[in-house]
Design a protein around this motif. Structure first.
Motif, PDB file in Angstrom:
ATOM      1  N   PRO A 104       0.827  -1.207   0.000  1.00 38.85           N
ATOM      2  CA  PRO A 104       0.000   0.000   0.000  1.00 38.85           C
ATOM      3  C   PRO A 104       0.863   1.260   0.000  1.00 38.85           C
ATOM      4  N   PRO A 105       0.306   2.370  -0.504  1.00 33.57           N
ATOM      5  CA  PRO A 105       1.063   3.625  -0.442  1.00 33.57           C
ATOM      6  C   PRO A 105       1.266   4.029   1.021  1.00 33.57           C
ATOM      7  N   LEU A 106       2.336   4.737   1.291  1.00 40.04           N
ATOM      8  CA  LEU A 106       2.652   5.144   2.654  1.00 40.04           C
ATOM      9  C   LEU A 106       1.924   6.428   3.038  1.00 40.04           C
ATOM     10  N   ASN A 107       1.506   6.512   4.313  1.00 37.67           N
ATOM     11  CA  ASN A 107       0.957   7.779   4.787  1.00 37.67           C
ATOM     12  C   ASN A 107       2.106   8.653   5.294  1.00 37.67           C
ATOM     13  N   GLU A 108       1.830   9.909   5.564  1.00 38.47           N
ATOM     14  CA  GLU A 108       2.876  10.874   5.921  1.00 38.47           C
ATOM     15  C   GLU A 108       3.593  10.485   7.214  1.00 38.47           C
ATOM     16  N   GLU A 109       2.845   9.981   8.179  1.00 35.61           N
ATOM     17  CA  GLU A 109       3.438   9.593   9.465  1.00 35.61           C
ATOM     18  C   GLU A 109       4.419   8.434   9.285  1.00 35.61           C
ATOM     19  N   ARG A 110       4.022   7.458   8.484  1.00 35.98           N
ATOM     20  CA  ARG A 110       4.880   6.296   8.240  1.00 35.98           C
ATOM     21  C   ARG A 110       6.136   6.716   7.460  1.00 35.98           C
ATOM     22  N   ARG A 111       5.979   7.652   6.538  1.00 31.15           N
ATOM     23  CA  ARG A 111       7.135   8.152   5.787  1.00 31.15           C
ATOM     24  C   ARG A 111       8.150   8.780   6.734  1.00 31.15           C
ATOM     25  N   ALA A 112       7.658   9.559   7.702  1.00 30.32           N
ATOM     26  CA  ALA A 112       8.557  10.203   8.671  1.00 30.32           C
ATOM     27  C   ALA A 112       9.284   9.149   9.507  1.00 30.32           C
ATOM     28  N   GLU A 113       8.562   8.092   9.924  1.00 36.53           N
ATOM     29  CA  GLU A 113       9.189   7.010  10.694  1.00 36.53           C
ATOM     30  C   GLU A 113      10.293   6.331   9.878  1.00 36.53           C
ATOM     31  N   LEU A 114      10.007   6.062   8.600  1.00 39.12           N
ATOM     32  CA  LEU A 114      11.002   5.399   7.746  1.00 39.12           C
ATOM     33  C   LEU A 114      12.215   6.291   7.498  1.00 39.12           C
ATOM     34  N   ALA A 115      11.987   7.591   7.345  1.00 41.93           N
ATOM     35  CA  ALA A 115      13.106   8.521   7.151  1.00 41.93           C
ATOM     36  C   ALA A 115      13.984   8.537   8.400  1.00 41.93           C
ATOM     37  N   LYS A 116      13.340   8.460   9.570  1.00 44.19           N
ATOM     38  CA  LYS A 116      14.088   8.423  10.837  1.00 44.19           C
ATOM     39  C   LYS A 116      14.895   7.125  10.933  1.00 44.19           C
ATOM     40  N   ALA A 117      14.284   6.010  10.530  1.00 49.29           N
ATOM     41  CA  ALA A 117      14.990   4.722  10.543  1.00 49.29           C
ATOM     42  C   ALA A 117      16.184   4.762   9.589  1.00 49.29           C
ATOM     43  N   ALA A 118      16.005   5.388   8.432  1.00 50.41           N
ATOM     44  CA  ALA A 118      17.104   5.506   7.468  1.00 50.41           C
ATOM     45  C   ALA A 118      18.250   6.313   8.082  1.00 50.41           C
ATOM     46  N   SER A 119      17.910   7.385   8.809  1.00 49.91           N
ATOM     47  CA  SER A 119      18.940   8.188   9.480  1.00 49.91           C
ATOM     48  C   SER A 119      19.699   7.360  10.501  1.00 49.91           C
ATOM     49  N   SER A 120      18.975   6.519  11.214  1.00 51.52           N
ATOM     50  CA  SER A 120      19.602   5.648  12.221  1.00 51.52           C
ATOM     51  C   SER A 120      20.566   4.666  11.554  1.00 51.52           C
TER      52      SER A 120
END
Length: 186
Positions: A104-120
């Motif tokens: 499914p397409p990602l919602n904005e909140e999930r996108r922010a979580e994934l961007a944070k995980a990528a930073s980690s």
């Protein structure tokens, strides 16, 4: 004759940190389907945890669909359960020995979580690269202490190690930026 540090070895180890980062990035779900999304999932098969790609063929027939053709029909339920219990948040559709997994397409909140995980993940890679640099610097200091290299050679070779480190940290940063752009793309 003066000794010198093995920059090729340091470079190989830093490449390893970069490869691990790309593998970690591959496991992050963006809006597109990727066979590597399932790499981190293990299936309870034949009494031991087994990677999905060892119990079936993983493919991406459409941009938002992953399919898993399970080879042993006895394992279809276990593969389905492993995917449902994974942190991906997807629900497979079972058709015989074929599992279709709509992304499914990602919602904005999930996108922010994934961007944070990528930073980690990127920070872990930077730490690994800095650890390689520290090992190289310690080796150089020991070589100077043992009289194998002069103080000037220590400075020169330390600069080379630092430049290599800066190059690899730059590669991590650019990989992170492109991954975050991909995640945030709607």
């Amino acid at each position: 004759m003066s000794a010198s540090i093995d920059l090729k070895d340091l470079q190989r180890r830093m490449d390893g940190a970069l490869d691990a980062l790309h593998k970690d990035f591959g496991s992050l779900r963006t809006g597109r389907a990727s066979a590597s999304l399932l790499d981190a999932i293990n299936v309870e098969a034949y009494g031991s945890p087994t990677p999905i790609n060892q119990v079936g063929t993983v493919s991406v027939p459409e941009p938002r669909m992953i399919s898993v053709q399970v080879w042993d029909k006895e394992l279809v339920g276990a593969v389905d359960k492993a995917i449902r219990n994974s942190p991906l948040g997807v629900n497979p559709v079972v058709e015989g020995t074929l599992l279709r997994i709509p992304i499914p397409p990602l919602n904005e909140e999930r996108r922010a979580e994934l961007a944070k995980a990528a930073s980690s993940y990127a920070e872990h890679a930077r730490v690994a690269i800095r650890n390689v640099r520290r090992d190289g610097m310690d080796t150089l200091k020991q070589m100077e202490k043992d009289g194998e290299i002069s103080e000037d050679e220590l400075k020169s070779q330390s600069d080379s190690v630092q430049k290599l480190t800066d190059d690899y940290v730059g590669k991590v940063d650019s990989s992170l930026k492109s991954k975050q752009d991909e995640i945030m793309q709607v």
